[in-house]
Design a protein around this motif. Sequence first.
Motif, PDB file in Angstrom:
ATOM      1  N   THR A 280       4.379  -3.224 -10.693  1.00 39.43           N
ATOM      2  CA  THR A 280       5.781  -3.049 -10.313  1.00 39.43           C
ATOM      3  C   THR A 280       6.254  -1.613 -10.558  1.00 39.43           C
ATOM      4  OG1 THR A 280       6.355  -4.020 -12.447  1.00 39.43           O
ATOM      5  CG2 THR A 280       6.506  -5.446 -10.521  1.00 39.43           C
ATOM      6  N   GLY A 356      -1.208  -4.702  -3.385  1.00 38.51           N
ATOM      7  CA  GLY A 356      -1.775  -4.431  -2.066  1.00 38.51           C
ATOM      8  C   GLY A 356      -1.219  -3.172  -1.428  1.00 38.51           C
ATOM      9  N   PRO A 357      -1.476  -2.926  -0.170  1.00 34.54           N
ATOM     10  CA  PRO A 357      -2.253  -3.757   0.757  1.00 34.54           C
ATOM     11  C   PRO A 357      -3.759  -3.771   0.428  1.00 34.54           C
ATOM     12  CG  PRO A 357      -1.629  -1.707   1.822  1.00 34.54           C
ATOM     13  CD  PRO A 357      -0.954  -1.719   0.495  1.00 34.54           C
ATOM     14  N   GLY A 387       1.859 -14.265  -2.392  1.00 34.80           N
ATOM     15  CA  GLY A 387       1.747 -14.058  -0.948  1.00 34.80           C
ATOM     16  C   GLY A 387       1.455 -12.627  -0.580  1.00 34.80           C
ATOM     17  N   ARG A 390       3.562  -5.683   0.053  1.00 36.83           N
ATOM     18  CA  ARG A 390       3.697  -4.942  -1.200  1.00 36.83           C
ATOM     19  C   ARG A 390       5.108  -5.053  -1.807  1.00 36.83           C
ATOM     20  NH1 ARG A 390       0.670  -0.889  -3.612  1.00 36.83           N
ATOM     21  NH2 ARG A 390       1.846   0.655  -4.799  1.00 36.83           N
ATOM     22  N   ASP A 391       6.129  -4.777  -1.010  1.00 33.10           N
ATOM     23  CA  ASP A 391       7.499  -4.822  -1.522  1.00 33.10           C
ATOM     24  C   ASP A 391       7.866  -6.229  -1.977  1.00 33.10           C
ATOM     25  OD1 ASP A 391       7.694  -2.167  -0.918  1.00 33.10           O
ATOM     26  OD2 ASP A 391       8.827  -2.470   0.931  1.00 33.10           O
ATOM     27  N   ALA A 392       7.458  -7.219  -1.191  1.00 35.72           N
ATOM     28  CA  ALA A 392       7.793  -8.608  -1.500  1.00 35.72           C
ATOM     29  C   ALA A 392       7.116  -9.048  -2.798  1.00 35.72           C
ATOM     30  CB  ALA A 392       7.374  -9.514  -0.349  1.00 35.72           C
ATOM     31  N   ARG A 394       6.099  -7.182  -5.290  1.00 34.41           N
ATOM     32  CA  ARG A 394       6.711  -6.497  -6.438  1.00 34.41           C
ATOM     33  C   ARG A 394       8.054  -7.114  -6.806  1.00 34.41           C
ATOM     34  NH1 ARG A 394       5.577  -0.588  -7.096  1.00 34.41           N
ATOM     35  NH2 ARG A 394       7.712  -0.214  -6.426  1.00 34.41           N
TER      36      ARG A 394
END
Lengths: 413, 413
Positions: A280, A356-357, A387, A390-392, A394
């Motif tokens: 994060t 990720g990615p 799932g 990357r943003d999701a 974190r």
Amino acid sequence: MEIEIITVGDEILTGHTVDTNAAFIAQQLTEAGFIVRHQSSVGDTVEQMEEEFRLAWKRSQIVIVTGGLGPTDDDLTKRAIVKLFKRNLVYHEEILEQIKERYRLRGIEMPAINQNQALLPQGGRFFPNKHGSAVGICIAEEGKIFIALPGVPMEMKQIMADEVMPYLRSLKTGHTLAIRKIRTTGIIESKIAEIVSAHLKLDFGVRLAYLPSLRGVDLRVMATGGTDAEALDKARAVERQLDEVCAKYIYGKDNETLEGVVGRLLADEQKWLSVAESCTGGLLGSTLTSVPGASAYFRGGVLAYANEVKTAQLGVSEKILTTHGAVSEQCAKAMAIGTRKLFDTDYALAVTGIAGPDGGTDDKPVGLVYIGLADRKTGFARKFQFGAGRDAIRLRAVYAAMELLRREILQIS
Amino acid sequence: MEIEIITVGDEILTGHTVDTNAAFIAQQLTEAGFIVRHQSSVGDTVEQMEEEFRLAWKRSQIVIVTGGLGPTDDDLTKRAIVKLFKRNLVYHEEILEQIKERYRLRGIEMPAINQNQALLPQGGRFFPNKHGSAVGICIAEEGKIFIALPGVPMEMKQIMADEVMPYLRSLKTGHTLAIRKIRTTGIIESKIAEIVSAHLKLDFGVRLAYLPSLRGVDLRVMATGGTDAEALDKARAVERQLDEVCAKYIYGKDNETLEGVVGRLLADEQKWLSVAESCTGGLLGSTLTSVPGASAYFRGGVLAYANEVKTAQLGVSEKILTTHGAVSEQCAKAMAIGTRKLFDTDYALAVTGIAGPDGGTDDKPVGLVYIGLADRKTGFARKFQFGAGRDAIRLRAVYAAMELLRREILQIS
């Protein structure tokens, strides 16, 4: 009474401006118990406006328009109103006097163009504008009301609050609307819907909506009733049922945030928190410190992005890293314990995962995150699979970490 | 082709959610040269939706709807589509398989309610959803196109960008608009406008817009021409002039971000970065690590929220704190130097300031931020005054810090 809102402006249709005016007006009306049935935006042409105004006037009892009333934009809204209602524009001396007075106070001579601002459709009343030269316009006809307001948010808001809302409230009869928002996290939409539908039967006049986001799922209860009190009673009855069947997942109501709730719990118990963040990279600390006054419970943290930082600063053993890897239950737990000691806090949260990615494997796919929690006695870690994206990943990790702490403090298992 | 956008959801009509989806879709379409004629919002009832869809379908060539496609029973968009187009819902095995796969990746059993998500109107095609279970729906009939997308912003955005825009572009003829975006930071809108207007004269058919945000000011050049090549030539000619007169402030083009640009500079030179954050509480680290592959240059950081952390971990002397205070040039510089040593990096950035709303004094008002920068030889700090608003101050500080490093690496004074 059915209300609809129309915002005027090319900048909205091109997406260059987010239409916050419509949301403000809708919120004011909703809170006063009116029901907004429709909202639309049209471009800066008289033809488009007239067509939209006509449609709205046909199907709704109250129409509120914003935008296109300024002195420079050629008064297009006013021209569309005049066409729709087949009225002339008449000159209002007192409006021009007010505009002149405003310019006098600023020590500026009034530009001649402002004279247009004193022209109003015949038979209409006007709402004064404290912050600008474009007054609000109100036409009442055949038991219906048409209101046009300037589009500058500050001006529109003042006229809505000081003039339009008192006027509309004075007309109001019939049924009102009450809204309650129940905020949950740590459970997916379809799962909470299953729980709720197994336990709840909604009365007539009550609607329940699920509003999912990366932060969790909000449940919105909307109830209508003959009076404000009746509507609120209905909404609260549903809220109480939800409080019971979803207790574990509910962290707050209405505009409460999870970071705010966790902060208040820590402040109330006079406990200190520190964090260690790998994937994060600071988002957990940033979210916790977005709350004003966070310095009363947030001491600091370590961004342990590289493995060297995990060992050197947080005391995670080389053995854990070589045997289990940086993304493991053991590492998350050791990070939390090491951080708590380093900062001498009551609690520490640690996040390590694969955002990720790249970097995922079959064993440890992208989205795998371990969250560690330590208190003065012990520590543990939980595994999550968040799932893709990357943003999701974190953001979900940050909310899962805060929720873990909330349940720990409140002893919710 | 006339396009209209319809957003579905009570939360928009009540004003509880600002309709950012409509703005995003409109922006995407506008930038691709489409013209959005109309935008509207309707509530969560099949009747309202059907009425609005029917009207839109009658007057526009392309209709894009968002919202109301989720698995729970407040999601009624599909039912309204079926009514409008008089089609049956048919079951798509491959969609269900994708949903099951997503749940499997998250280690959760798929709730049965998700089976609804595999039902689509007969004869329609679907757009895959990478982030959720609600696929986009597309119906082409009588030379017109009807598209329905989920309302969760992340999901809608992915489907718009990856599926809908390529599809719509493939249908388009007579494209005459070219857009270039030049991204600047570290200078206010009116100042850059002064510079630009002193040096630039725009040809007919070229428009320049200033788009200010907390991250900086974007200059958007829009040029029209008889052909794509002609329009692009015109836009590029203006871009070259801007590149010259605004060189110092330009960090990137189009969708480049400052964090991405700084990351690439570090990666190219194989340099390592660490950070120390007080008032930003992790927002700088979080922003830097939002870039995939940041582990190639970002080693870690310290969230030095409490003063004890600044002294104990970063080696800021007690004397600096007592003489100059935690929000001072001396402290920011010492934090940067201490952090660089602790993490053994080539560069370190440090942020200390007063984000408010409380804690300001006459001498050190809310919005005062010092940003320190250290390399292997030396260190320094700069003073900034970022106005009001906790979130705004923090975000501005993060972008100022990254810009300080960009100019240091590129030796721009």
